[in-house]
Design an enzyme around this catalytic site. Structure first.
Site, PDB file in Angstrom:
ATOM      1  N   HIS A 251      -3.952  -9.699   4.179  1.00  0.00           N
ATOM      2  CA  HIS A 251      -5.406  -9.814   4.311  1.00  0.00           C
ATOM      3  C   HIS A 251      -5.760 -10.728   5.480  1.00  0.00           C
ATOM      4  O   HIS A 251      -5.196 -11.816   5.614  1.00  0.00           O
ATOM      5  CB  HIS A 251      -6.022 -10.399   3.031  1.00  0.00           C
ATOM      6  CG  HIS A 251      -6.003  -9.447   1.878  1.00  0.00           C
ATOM      7  ND1 HIS A 251      -6.163  -9.857   0.569  1.00  0.00           N
ATOM      8  CD2 HIS A 251      -5.850  -8.090   1.832  1.00  0.00           C
ATOM      9  CE1 HIS A 251      -6.110  -8.804  -0.231  1.00  0.00           C
ATOM     10  NE2 HIS A 251      -5.915  -7.730   0.511  1.00  0.00           N
TER      11      HIS A 251
ATOM     12  N   TYR B 142      -9.229 -11.465  -6.521  1.00  0.00           N
ATOM     13  CA  TYR B 142      -8.297 -11.479  -7.641  1.00  0.00           C
ATOM     14  C   TYR B 142      -8.519 -12.656  -8.578  1.00  0.00           C
ATOM     15  O   TYR B 142      -8.027 -12.645  -9.713  1.00  0.00           O
ATOM     16  CB  TYR B 142      -6.847 -11.453  -7.130  1.00  0.00           C
ATOM     17  CG  TYR B 142      -6.556 -10.196  -6.346  1.00  0.00           C
ATOM     18  CD1 TYR B 142      -6.521  -8.957  -6.979  1.00  0.00           C
ATOM     19  CD2 TYR B 142      -6.372 -10.233  -4.967  1.00  0.00           C
ATOM     20  CE1 TYR B 142      -6.301  -7.785  -6.267  1.00  0.00           C
ATOM     21  CE2 TYR B 142      -6.148  -9.071  -4.245  1.00  0.00           C
ATOM     22  CZ  TYR B 142      -6.110  -7.862  -4.902  1.00  0.00           C
ATOM     23  OH  TYR B 142      -5.900  -6.709  -4.195  1.00  0.00           O
TER      24      TYR B 142
ATOM     25  N   LYS C 246      -2.269  -2.094   7.954  1.00  0.00           N
ATOM     26  CA  LYS C 246      -3.707  -2.046   8.170  1.00  0.00           C
ATOM     27  C   LYS C 246      -4.114  -3.152   9.136  1.00  0.00           C
ATOM     28  O   LYS C 246      -3.716  -4.299   8.991  1.00  0.00           O
ATOM     29  CB  LYS C 246      -4.435  -2.232   6.838  1.00  0.00           C
ATOM     30  CG  LYS C 246      -5.923  -1.929   6.898  1.00  0.00           C
ATOM     31  CD  LYS C 246      -6.513  -2.001   5.503  1.00  0.00           C
ATOM     32  CE  LYS C 246      -7.997  -1.671   5.534  1.00  0.00           C
ATOM     33  NZ  LYS C 246      -8.600  -1.735   4.176  1.00  0.00           N
TER      34      LYS C 246
ATOM     35  N   ARG D 281       0.859  -1.184   0.000  1.00  0.00           N
ATOM     36  CA  ARG D 281       0.000   0.000   0.000  1.00  0.00           C
ATOM     37  C   ARG D 281       0.895   1.234   0.000  1.00  0.00           C
ATOM     38  O   ARG D 281       2.046   1.187   0.445  1.00  0.00           O
ATOM     39  CB  ARG D 281      -0.906   0.014   1.238  1.00  0.00           C
ATOM     40  CG  ARG D 281      -1.828  -1.192   1.362  1.00  0.00           C
ATOM     41  CD  ARG D 281      -2.625  -1.118   2.657  1.00  0.00           C
ATOM     42  NE  ARG D 281      -3.563  -2.240   2.794  1.00  0.00           N
ATOM     43  CZ  ARG D 281      -3.292  -3.370   3.448  1.00  0.00           C
ATOM     44  NH1 ARG D 281      -2.101  -3.526   4.026  1.00  0.00           N
ATOM     45  NH2 ARG D 281      -4.193  -4.328   3.527  1.00  0.00           N
TER      46      ARG D 281
ATOM     47  N   ARG E 174      -0.584  -2.597  -6.507  1.00  0.00           N
ATOM     48  CA  ARG E 174      -0.769  -3.676  -5.522  1.00  0.00           C
ATOM     49  C   ARG E 174      -1.740  -4.721  -6.073  1.00  0.00           C
ATOM     50  O   ARG E 174      -1.492  -5.925  -5.959  1.00  0.00           O
ATOM     51  CB  ARG E 174      -1.278  -3.066  -4.216  1.00  0.00           C
ATOM     52  CG  ARG E 174      -1.672  -4.071  -3.133  1.00  0.00           C
ATOM     53  CD  ARG E 174      -2.044  -3.282  -1.877  1.00  0.00           C
ATOM     54  NE  ARG E 174      -2.858  -4.040  -0.943  1.00  0.00           N
ATOM     55  CZ  ARG E 174      -2.376  -4.839   0.018  1.00  0.00           C
ATOM     56  NH1 ARG E 174      -1.072  -5.003   0.136  1.00  0.00           N
ATOM     57  NH2 ARG E 174      -3.191  -5.459   0.839  1.00  0.00           N
TER      58      ARG E 174
ATOM     59  N   HIS F 136      -2.352   2.147  -5.712  1.00  0.00           N
ATOM     60  CA  HIS F 136      -2.969   0.911  -5.213  1.00  0.00           C
ATOM     61  C   HIS F 136      -3.233  -0.085  -6.348  1.00  0.00           C
ATOM     62  O   HIS F 136      -3.296  -1.291  -6.117  1.00  0.00           O
ATOM     63  CB  HIS F 136      -4.275   1.225  -4.480  1.00  0.00           C
ATOM     64  CG  HIS F 136      -4.631   0.223  -3.426  1.00  0.00           C
ATOM     65  ND1 HIS F 136      -3.986   0.166  -2.205  1.00  0.00           N
ATOM     66  CD2 HIS F 136      -5.545  -0.792  -3.417  1.00  0.00           C
ATOM     67  CE1 HIS F 136      -4.499  -0.818  -1.489  1.00  0.00           C
ATOM     68  NE2 HIS F 136      -5.438  -1.427  -2.202  1.00  0.00           N
TER      69      HIS F 136
END
Length: 280
Positions: free
Chosen positions: A251, A260, A161, A136, A228, A225
């Site tokens: 994640h 994805y 995050k 990120r 990414r 982003h």
């Protein structure tokens, strides 16, 4: 309690909960929107009906998006449950169905074209690292020189995050690029620093993205982003296990990473259209 006292108390409770600066700003923004609508002198007299009317106003009149509505709800819940300690019922009929969308992704050729537009070593290093490790923008700017582990060929990402540390991969090609960059620019603490030291500006990176996207003749609305998203999709195209990709991206849930699979060209190439069995 007047408005300024309430905001101060709210911020204090957020800090005690160890929320990130981004979350703190988002929650405070939601609080200001709610107080402006409500007039804070009525704050303790609010009912579930009042709240439902507020969220209806936010959706229909202010036309807030799903993510903004979700953030607003979290902000107001925090106010009553954590700050005012009021047992107000939030189980009113508010519809917040998450819109279904897939991320914008660049092809390998587009990434190559984009990166080849850079002549400035620092700028090239920023975007190359962003794509090569799937980071990120905030993570890129927070990386310190000590986070680059050239022995294990890893990059340590601190308090990303969700307040979690993780590692991502360090490509030998990127390590060589970073060594050339560090030798020329000599950053002191952060890998990417401004002219006067300290972290490099995110606004500058966003501006560079727009400028070089045009130079590369990329029509997609690509942002940092997007690199990414492209990293994850290209790994999937190359047969990398999705759970490994989940770990690299940080994640919490595999369902987040599975988005994805909807944009992977490998899975699409394996499917033949029924038209192939028809003579045209």
């Amino acid at each position: 309690m007047n408005k300024s006292e309430l905001i101060s108390k709210y911020k204090h409770h957020l800090t005690l909960k160890n929320y990130s600066e981004n979350t703190l700003r988002s929650y405070l923004n939601g609080l200001h929107i709610f107080l402006d609508y409500l007039k804070s002198n009525q704050i303790k007299k609010v009912t579930s009906t009042d709240l439902e009317q507020f969220f209806h106003h936010a959706k229909k009149e202010l036309k807030y998006s799903y993510s903004m509505m979700k953030q607003l709800l979290a902000s107001v819940k925090f106010l009553y449950h954590e700050v005012l300690i009021e047992s107000i019922d939030f189980n009113f009929n508010i519809k917040m169905k998450k819109p279904s969308s897939i991320p914008e992704v660049l092809s390998v050729e587009e990434v190559q074209r984009f990166l080849s537009t850079f002549t400035n070593l620092k700028h090239k290093a920023i975007f190359t690292l962003c794509y090569s490790a799937g980071l990120r923008l905030g993570e890129i700017l927070n990386i310190k020189i000590s986070d680059i582990d050239s022995d294990r060929m890893q990059i340590r990402i601190h308090q990303a995050k969700g307040k979690k540390d993780r590692y991502s991969i360090l490509s030998p090609k990127v390590l060589e690029l970073l060594r050339r960059y560090v030798s020329e620019y000599k950053p002191k603490e952060y890998v990417f620093e401004g002219k006067d030291g300290g972290k490099y500006s995110s606004a500058s990176v966003q501006q560079l993205m727009r400028r070089h996207r045009k130079k590369a003749n990329i029509k997609k609305k690509a942002t940092p982003h997007t690199l990414r998203h492209s990293f994850a999709t290209h790994l999937l195209d190359n047969g990398t296990d999705i759970r490994f990709i989940q770990e690299l991206l940080g994640h919490q849930h595999i369902s987040t990473t599975q988005i994805y699979t909807h944009v992977s060209s490998k899975s699409l190439k394996d499917v033949k259209s029924p038209i192939e069995n028809i003579s045209i």
